[in-house]
Design a protein around this motif. Sequence first.
Motif, PDB file in Angstrom:
ATOM      1  N   ALA A 185      44.460  48.658  36.489  1.00  0.00           N
ATOM      2  CA  ALA A 185      43.017  48.145  37.332  1.00  0.00           C
ATOM      3  C   ALA A 185      43.176  47.734  38.787  1.00  0.00           C
ATOM      4  O   ALA A 185      43.071  48.052  39.841  1.00  0.00           O
ATOM      5  CB  ALA A 185      41.635  47.936  36.611  1.00  0.00           C
ATOM      6  N   PRO A 186      44.095  45.914  38.521  1.00  0.00           N
ATOM      7  CA  PRO A 186      44.835  45.367  39.902  1.00  0.00           C
ATOM      8  C   PRO A 186      44.896  46.367  40.863  1.00  0.00           C
ATOM      9  O   PRO A 186      44.121  46.184  42.022  1.00  0.00           O
ATOM     10  CB  PRO A 186      44.463  44.417  39.198  1.00  0.00           C
ATOM     11  N   GLN A 223      39.584  37.199  51.462  1.00  0.00           N
ATOM     12  CA  GLN A 223      40.379  37.280  50.693  1.00  0.00           C
ATOM     13  C   GLN A 223      41.319  38.526  51.084  1.00  0.00           C
ATOM     14  O   GLN A 223      42.173  38.298  50.665  1.00  0.00           O
ATOM     15  CB  GLN A 223      39.616  37.765  49.458  1.00  0.00           C
ATOM     16  N   LEU A 224      40.618  39.610  51.878  1.00  0.00           N
ATOM     17  CA  LEU A 224      41.005  40.545  52.305  1.00  0.00           C
ATOM     18  C   LEU A 224      42.385  39.461  53.512  1.00  0.00           C
ATOM     19  O   LEU A 224      43.170  40.305  53.484  1.00  0.00           O
ATOM     20  CB  LEU A 224      40.615  41.948  52.645  1.00  0.00           C
ATOM     21  N   PRO A 238      37.788  41.611  46.072  1.00  0.00           N
ATOM     22  CA  PRO A 238      36.725  41.356  45.306  1.00  0.00           C
ATOM     23  C   PRO A 238      36.572  42.951  44.718  1.00  0.00           C
ATOM     24  O   PRO A 238      37.273  44.408  44.318  1.00  0.00           O
ATOM     25  CB  PRO A 238      35.652  42.057  46.497  1.00  0.00           C
ATOM     26  N   ILE A 239      36.006  42.792  43.540  1.00  0.00           N
ATOM     27  CA  ILE A 239      36.230  44.072  42.835  1.00  0.00           C
ATOM     28  C   ILE A 239      35.090  45.534  42.915  1.00  0.00           C
ATOM     29  O   ILE A 239      35.296  46.673  43.189  1.00  0.00           O
ATOM     30  CB  ILE A 239      35.202  44.007  41.126  1.00  0.00           C
ATOM     31  N   ALA A 240      34.078  45.074  44.166  1.00  0.00           N
ATOM     32  CA  ALA A 240      32.742  46.018  44.410  1.00  0.00           C
ATOM     33  C   ALA A 240      33.327  46.129  45.931  1.00  0.00           C
ATOM     34  O   ALA A 240      33.669  45.192  47.064  1.00  0.00           O
ATOM     35  CB  ALA A 240      31.158  45.693  44.606  1.00  0.00           C
ATOM     36  N   TRP A 244      40.797  49.284  48.795  1.00  0.00           N
ATOM     37  CA  TRP A 244      40.116  48.518  50.033  1.00  0.00           C
ATOM     38  C   TRP A 244      41.038  48.271  50.885  1.00  0.00           C
ATOM     39  O   TRP A 244      40.347  48.031  51.720  1.00  0.00           O
ATOM     40  CB  TRP A 244      41.006  47.009  49.830  1.00  0.00           C
ATOM     41  N   HIS A 245      42.277  49.465  50.914  1.00  0.00           N
ATOM     42  CA  HIS A 245      42.614  49.797  52.114  1.00  0.00           C
ATOM     43  C   HIS A 245      42.821  51.686  52.316  1.00  0.00           C
ATOM     44  O   HIS A 245      42.967  51.951  51.970  1.00  0.00           O
ATOM     45  CB  HIS A 245      44.545  49.230  52.231  1.00  0.00           C
TER      46      HIS A 245
END
Length: 208
Positions: free
Chosen positions: A106-107, A79-80, A65-67, A114-115
């Motif tokens: 950016a990805p 997804q994570l 997710p982007i957010a 996220w981590h």
Amino acid sequence: MDLTATSSSIASTAASTAPLKVAVILASNREGRFAPVVSDWFLSRTAGHPDIGTDLIDIAELDLPIALSYRPDADAQAQLAAVSPRLAEADAFVVITPEYNHSYPAPLKNLIDWHHAEWQAKPVAFVSYGGVSGGLRAVEHLRQVFAELHSVGIRETVSFHNAGALFDDEGRHKDPTGCDAAAKTLLDQLVWWGRALRDAKAVHPYGV
């Protein structure tokens, strides 16, 4: 004889000499990307290395997710789950990155953000590619980001300047002497730091 102490010593020695689990992160998801050529070259240098086992994490295969969220929903958690355990299990990281507009994709930043604990007290090395700069401006930005996350940046890098002209149609480097030597130095440093930090954490868990 203290059998407990002896067993502990043997286990410690085995841990310190076990191959490092190295997560190799392929940072580009751009259409028509050159990234697989560079990652294939790098993985051919780690293949058969007695001190390293690799796990290729391809950004293009993730759908994070982007957010960002402190309480990700079920879809985000799923997804994570495809990547977070792999980062957590790694002893060290190698980031293979292009340079986009003087920085990194950016990805990759999304994956990093996220981590948190997954990056801590582990070494991270960089392989970059691009035009005249060889991706080194992306690497300099990444060093600041990983320092904030309590990672240890490896001093030496491998960089490919005007990368498209350096490889043939089969993905072989046309003059590999210099980059092969740079890769050996990078891997030697990664193994040293990876073992040192792994051993230190086995004695005393890292705390922020």
